[in-house]
Design a protein around this motif. Sequence first.
Motif, mmCIF file in Angstrom:
data_model
loop_
_atom_site.group_PDB
_atom_site.id
_atom_site.type_symbol
_atom_site.label_atom_id
_atom_site.label_comp_id
_atom_site.label_asym_id
_atom_site.label_seq_id
_atom_site.Cartn_x
_atom_site.Cartn_y
_atom_site.Cartn_z
ATOM 1 N N ASP A 39 89.718 -20.051 4.612
ATOM 2 C CA ASP A 39 90.764 -19.669 5.608
ATOM 3 C C ASP A 39 92.123 -18.821 5.265
ATOM 4 N N HIS A 75 91.598 -12.369 11.019
ATOM 5 C CA HIS A 75 91.260 -13.911 10.666
ATOM 6 C C HIS A 75 92.636 -14.746 9.875
ATOM 7 N N ARG A 110 91.946 -14.340 16.017
ATOM 8 C CA ARG A 110 90.529 -14.564 16.729
ATOM 9 C C ARG A 110 90.242 -13.518 17.840
ATOM 10 N N ASP A 113 85.496 -13.571 11.233
ATOM 11 C CA ASP A 113 84.933 -14.825 10.805
ATOM 12 C C ASP A 113 83.724 -14.426 9.956
ATOM 13 N N ASP A 152 83.976 -16.070 5.971
ATOM 14 C CA ASP A 152 82.803 -16.879 5.595
ATOM 15 C C ASP A 152 82.291 -16.194 4.317
ATOM 16 N N GLU A 177 87.487 -24.161 12.496
ATOM 17 C CA GLU A 177 86.932 -24.518 13.702
ATOM 18 C C GLU A 177 87.142 -25.972 14.183
#
Length: 414
Positions: A93, A234, A239, A245, A249, A317
């Motif tokens: 994050d 991000h 968003r 995302d 990730d 999340e």
Amino acid sequence: MYEDLIDSADLPTARKSVLPGTGFFLPDDLEEDLEDEQTKAALEGAEVAVVADADADGLACVALLREAYDDVRNVPEPDTGEDEVDADAETADDAHEENLALAAGEADDPLAEPEPTPHGVALIPASPHNVEDALARVAEYGDEGIDLFVCDLCPDRYEYVDEELDAALETAERVSWYDHHQWGDDVAQAVRDAGVDLVVGDSEEECSADVVYRSLEYDFSPMYEELAAVTRDHDLWLREDPRSDDLADYAYWTDPAEYVEVVREYGVDLPEWVQEFLTERRVEKEALIEQAVGRSEFREIGGYTVGITYGRCSQNEVAETMRERGADASIIVKPAGSASIRGTDEFERCHEVAGQVNGGGHPKAAGCKPDIYDDMLDYAMHWTSRGAVAKQVLLDAFRDVAESADEDEPSDDA
């Protein structure tokens, strides 16, 4: 100790959720020796060193710098699926607590080999809590006259980095520092006075990749402008672009060197083999999210609803789910002892909460690691109690910040 005891890859999700990763149990000396070897290998023959946060934002900065310096492009071969995926990590994050986890030993592959292909622009991954170590290694292993860039990192105090920065300045021809976090005025001035070209962007408008993109005297292709924009989506938790995302990730689940070269080759539209990799990893990601959400509790503190939970998980999340259930702010305590703090439009003082417990970050996203673990018995209690002590410390910090906010507001009689 038997390796099976610290290898969580094959544990049931419910047990994996409450324990830290393999790297947590490795001795610091071993990790330091490995980092020395990796840095020495990366810096051999390099003309530029980039000390960067190993999340999507910091690595986008590295991609921009390698492009600007016309560095060799080393695109990895697609994953054939022959190797079993070691699903022992959590999502990154924008507030750097993933690097607090790395510093605490939650690294997915703590025994990774040095980057195999030499680059003129060397990547030196770092976290806010070990940036001084990375600077010291550049000073020791970098060639005389090397250019040094520090990206997406912010020291809480100048004295944490003063000696190491001085040493790096003696080795490097020039030092540039690009960031977007909340810098104290005294820290920023001290870094500039030391001889560093420091550029700090607005943490509510820019990510560090934005700062690098506009600061370098180079005509980037539209692909890199898009990379900065989607990374920002991000990193600032906007968003609005689903591809952000994927970047976040992938940056966390793969080797930093691989991430940099893949986005240089493909931009933000990641290739099919990367998408397949992400799909596989997200099966466990969703299961760990479900575990953490199932443990969540809600407290009323200073007029705010605070959601709090424990577990190895994707903090963004989990926080979003707690927000949907009424939380104005969320706290996610991790098995390695670190914690994520997430805000909303109703609460924008997360960095102040984190600042009280050995951390920092942004108004709506911050990370910290409370200084409450003296020995392994404390950690054993942490795991079996699902972070009870850490939760209380963080709730107390939240209460202090909420009360100070009330005191700052003018009264109706004023």
